[in-house]
Design a protein around this motif. Sequence first.
Motif, PDB file in Angstrom:
ATOM      1  N   LEU A  39     -11.112 -35.181 -32.529  1.00 39.70           N
ATOM      2  CA  LEU A  39     -11.569 -34.277 -31.478  1.00 39.70           C
ATOM      3  C   LEU A  39     -12.715 -34.897 -30.708  1.00 39.70           C
ATOM      4  CD1 LEU A  39     -11.592 -31.496 -30.066  1.00 39.70           C
ATOM      5  CD2 LEU A  39     -13.157 -30.719 -31.868  1.00 39.70           C
ATOM      6  N   LEU A  73     -12.548 -35.814 -26.709  1.00 37.88           N
ATOM      7  CA  LEU A  73     -13.470 -35.195 -25.759  1.00 37.88           C
ATOM      8  C   LEU A  73     -14.353 -36.234 -25.077  1.00 37.88           C
ATOM      9  CD1 LEU A  73     -14.506 -31.966 -27.703  1.00 37.88           C
ATOM     10  CD2 LEU A  73     -12.877 -32.179 -25.817  1.00 37.88           C
ATOM     11  N   VAL A 131      -5.423 -35.102 -25.129  1.00 39.24           N
ATOM     12  CA  VAL A 131      -6.511 -34.141 -25.265  1.00 39.24           C
ATOM     13  C   VAL A 131      -6.193 -33.120 -26.358  1.00 39.24           C
ATOM     14  CG1 VAL A 131      -7.280 -34.381 -22.871  1.00 39.24           C
ATOM     15  CG2 VAL A 131      -5.577 -32.655 -23.437  1.00 39.24           C
ATOM     16  N   PRO A 132      -7.227 -32.508 -26.936  1.00 38.51           N
ATOM     17  CA  PRO A 132      -7.003 -31.465 -27.941  1.00 38.51           C
ATOM     18  C   PRO A 132      -6.431 -30.216 -27.273  1.00 38.51           C
ATOM     19  CG  PRO A 132      -9.336 -31.678 -27.461  1.00 38.51           C
ATOM     20  CD  PRO A 132      -8.647 -32.792 -26.720  1.00 38.51           C
ATOM     21  N   CYS A 140      -7.513 -27.300 -26.953  1.00 38.58           N
ATOM     22  CA  CYS A 140      -8.476 -26.524 -26.178  1.00 38.58           C
ATOM     23  C   CYS A 140      -8.632 -27.057 -24.750  1.00 38.58           C
ATOM     24  CB  CYS A 140      -9.845 -26.516 -26.873  1.00 38.58           C
ATOM     25  SG  CYS A 140     -10.625 -28.146 -27.008  1.00 38.58           S
ATOM     26  N   LEU A 141      -8.164 -28.261 -24.498  1.00 34.96           N
ATOM     27  CA  LEU A 141      -8.332 -28.881 -23.186  1.00 34.96           C
ATOM     28  C   LEU A 141      -7.003 -29.141 -22.478  1.00 34.96           C
ATOM     29  CD1 LEU A 141     -10.749 -29.708 -21.504  1.00 34.96           C
ATOM     30  CD2 LEU A 141     -10.660 -31.961 -22.533  1.00 34.96           C
ATOM     31  N   ALA A 145     -12.693 -25.188 -19.083  1.00 36.03           N
ATOM     32  CA  ALA A 145     -11.933 -25.457 -20.317  1.00 36.03           C
ATOM     33  C   ALA A 145     -12.693 -26.442 -21.204  1.00 36.03           C
ATOM     34  CB  ALA A 145     -10.546 -26.001 -19.975  1.00 36.03           C
ATOM     35  N   ARG A 146     -13.301 -27.425 -20.588  1.00 36.44           N
ATOM     36  CA  ARG A 146     -14.053 -28.427 -21.368  1.00 36.44           C
ATOM     37  C   ARG A 146     -15.243 -27.786 -22.064  1.00 36.44           C
ATOM     38  NH1 ARG A 146     -16.472 -30.479 -24.556  1.00 36.44           N
ATOM     39  NH2 ARG A 146     -17.292 -32.589 -24.670  1.00 36.44           N
ATOM     40  N   CYS A 164     -14.296 -25.916 -25.254  1.00 36.98           N
ATOM     41  CA  CYS A 164     -13.869 -26.662 -26.437  1.00 36.98           C
ATOM     42  C   CYS A 164     -15.005 -26.707 -27.466  1.00 36.98           C
ATOM     43  CB  CYS A 164     -13.507 -28.106 -26.064  1.00 36.98           C
ATOM     44  SG  CYS A 164     -11.875 -28.268 -25.350  1.00 36.98           S
ATOM     45  N   THR A 166     -17.677 -28.025 -30.072  1.00 37.61           N
ATOM     46  CA  THR A 166     -18.456 -29.249 -30.142  1.00 37.61           C
ATOM     47  C   THR A 166     -18.311 -29.829 -31.542  1.00 37.61           C
ATOM     48  OG1 THR A 166     -20.041 -28.330 -28.588  1.00 37.61           O
ATOM     49  CG2 THR A 166     -20.748 -30.240 -29.845  1.00 37.61           C
TER      50      THR A 166
END
Length: 166
Positions: free
Chosen positions: A57, A61, A105-106, A108-109, A159-160, A163, A165
């Motif tokens: 992740l 990111l 990308v994960p 979440c992104l 969106a970033r 995500c 941390t």
Amino acid sequence: MLVLGIGFTVYQNESRKAAATQKAQREADLKAQQNRADQEREALKKAAEEAKAKDILSTALKSADDVMARWDDAVTIATSTARMSLSTPIANLQAIKRDATALTVPPCLAAGKTALIKGMELMLEGYLEFMANTGKLGSVIAASKFDEAKPHIDNYKAARSACPTP
């Protein structure tokens, strides 16, 4: 003698019982040790998997952040470049867009990446229209494309920031 024989038999039976009890206790202790070792192994394995997922992740990111920073820098340069000299900045922006498209990308992104690519495409169309200046409307068409691109870029940024941390 009979008493001695009975005493010896009782002694043997008691010894066998004690030996059987000791053997059962050793087996139970061994099984408990194995269970503890298995639990420790599972805990270590889970911790390693969590660390690996966190590292993946973090790397994904960081790559996305790097692409966005390069894009912002390239847009700043393209914005301050004369119409006739835009070919190199546009080529740089196109290369960055290809890098963004290739990003893994994960989850979440994922939607943010799609929005980012769309925003980049619109920005590039705007710069190309500005450079071509078709019908002397290049500035107007470019401004329209830039305005259309802004919400897409903003969606990526939202969106970033959503995500986790690592």
